[in-house]
Design a protein around this motif. Structure first.
Motif, short mmCIF file in Angstrom:
data_model
loop_
_atom_site.label_atom_id
_atom_site.label_comp_id
_atom_site.label_asym_id
_atom_site.label_seq_id
_atom_site.Cartn_x
_atom_site.Cartn_y
_atom_site.Cartn_z
N THR A 219 0.82 -1.21 0.00
CA THR A 219 0.00 0.00 0.00
C THR A 219 0.85 1.26 0.00
N LEU A 220 0.22 2.32 -0.42
CA LEU A 220 0.81 3.66 -0.39
C LEU A 220 0.22 4.40 0.81
N LYS A 221 1.09 4.77 1.75
CA LYS A 221 0.70 5.49 2.97
C LYS A 221 -0.41 4.76 3.73
N ASN A 222 -0.36 3.43 3.69
CA ASN A 222 -1.31 2.58 4.42
C ASN A 222 -2.76 2.85 4.06
N ARG A 223 -2.98 3.38 2.85
CA ARG A 223 -4.35 3.70 2.44
C ARG A 223 -4.68 3.21 1.03
N VAL A 224 -3.75 3.35 0.11
CA VAL A 224 -4.04 3.11 -1.30
C VAL A 224 -3.27 1.90 -1.79
N ASN A 225 -3.99 0.92 -2.32
CA ASN A 225 -3.35 -0.29 -2.82
C ASN A 225 -2.43 0.03 -4.00
N ILE A 226 -1.24 -0.58 -4.00
CA ILE A 226 -0.32 -0.48 -5.12
C ILE A 226 -0.50 -1.75 -5.95
N PRO A 227 -1.11 -1.66 -7.13
CA PRO A 227 -1.44 -2.88 -7.88
C PRO A 227 -0.22 -3.65 -8.33
N ASP A 228 -0.39 -4.97 -8.44
CA ASP A 228 0.67 -5.85 -8.93
C ASP A 228 0.80 -5.79 -10.44
N LEU A 229 -0.34 -5.63 -11.13
CA LEU A 229 -0.37 -5.78 -12.58
C LEU A 229 -1.26 -4.71 -13.19
N MET A 230 -0.84 -4.19 -14.35
CA MET A 230 -1.69 -3.30 -15.13
C MET A 230 -1.96 -3.93 -16.49
#
Length: 341
Positions: A219-230
């Motif tokens: 996650t980014l700043k414990n709020r926003v998921n950082i996706p594995d795949l685009m």
């Protein structure tokens, strides 16, 4: 009596108009002007998320008919738990050069502010319980960009370009990936759409869906998921070939190395990749009349002719190959002749 009838008529008219203005909806089909962003009005089939046009967990996933400056611009399925979109769907009808200076926006209706029918410029005083805030992306130490799903460079006019700057159309994307191989792929595909996706009236139109597969716990700043795949895929009708054609691309959301190139794939292969990523079967990005195993491949021949054709590719196999990508990098989009049946 006449006054009462007029009042009732006004209420009836408002009841008919309000659903058309709403853009966080139960189904994309609730708004006819939102259905048009999907081929045949058919939404992707994503097991456990969106099946037959119906959201499986309506507390978590929210269909958004993205409304900006008096009209619907594109459609997004938004994950309020991960605070990133599952996908954005849009039509490509031609490009306008340039990138506007636009502040990042949010979707008021995700926070139950229902009297706001347009995107709103984000500010620190606005609630962000169900969505990402611009501050989530600022001053991050992970070298992440705000990565568009509906790219600004695909939009047909200035207002449409501005509409893409909503955080409901954005995921945290590795910076060198966003500005490297993904950006180069978007440019190549845009050029291909302009050349290849013309109907009988010589009008450009392609249906595009771009999505992100969330990570388990990054996650980014414990709020926003950082996706594995685009991933991204398009389908359009080619009047020269008299058939529907398609192409897909995907890549892990990691920093680029050695100027890698994203190779074109069939959308059937993309569905296999999504099956592996989500650990469930049954994905369908486009309706069945869009070819799953046929790909338009990009190649430059020795005579410089503008070739058009299709190639059938087994699911999971690479499509056009390195020669095609070299031709695309030169800026010459030429289509490979179909050999055999």
């Amino acid at each position: 009596m006449m006054g009462v009838l007029n009042h009732l008529s006004t209420l009836l008219l408002l009841s008919l108009l309000l659903p058309a203005l709403s853009h966080v909806v139960e189904k994309f089909s609730d708004v006819k002007d939102c259905e048009k962003f999907f081929l045949e009005g058919t939404t992707p089939n994503l097991p456990g998320i969106l099946v037959g046009g119906t959201v499986q967990d309506q507390n978590r996933y929210k269909p958004i008919c993205q409304f900006y400056k008096d009209r619907y611009r594109f459609a997004t399925l938004y994950d309020t738990t991960n605070r990133i979109p599952v996908f954005s769907a849009y039509t490509f009808t031609g490009k306008v050069v340039g990138r506007p200076s636009q502040s990042w926006m949010i979707e008021p209706q995700l926070e139950d502010i229902n009297n706001q029918h347009d995107m709103k410029v984000d500010d620190k005083d606005f609630p962000h319980n169900q969505q990402a805030a611009d501050t989530d992306y600022k001053n991050n130490n992970k070298h992440l960009d705000r990565g568009h799903l509906f790219p600004c460079l695909y939009a047909p006019d200035d207002a449409a370009k501005r509409s893409t700057f909503t955080l409901t159309n954005i995921v945290p994307q590795a910076r060198s990936f966003n500005q490297g191989s993904w950006s180069r792929m978007e440019c190549r595909v845009r050029d291909a759409l302009e050349l290849n996706c013309k109907d009988a009236n010589d009008q450009i139109k392609a249906y595009v869906v771009t999505g992100a597969v969330p990570s388990n716990n990054n996650t980014l700043k414990n709020r926003v998921n950082i996706p594995d795949l685009m991933w991204t895929a398009y389908c359009c009708y080619n009047n020269n070939l008299k058939q529907w054609v398609a192409q897909a691309h995907w890549s892990k959301n990691v920093q680029d190395t050695n100027k890698k190139t994203l190779t074109p794939e069939t959308w059937g292969s993309l569905e296999g990749e999504l099956k592996n990523s989500y650990k469930v079967d049954g994905f369908q990005v486009f309706p069945k009349n869009c070819p799953r195993t046929v790909i338009l491949s990009v190649l430059e021949d020795e005579t410089g002719r503008n070739l058009e054709g299709v190639e059938e590719v087994e699911p999971g196999k690479r499509g056009a190959g390195k020669g095609a990508e070299r031709g695309a990098e030169k800026g010459a989009i030429r289509w490979r002749e179909h050999q055999g049946s």
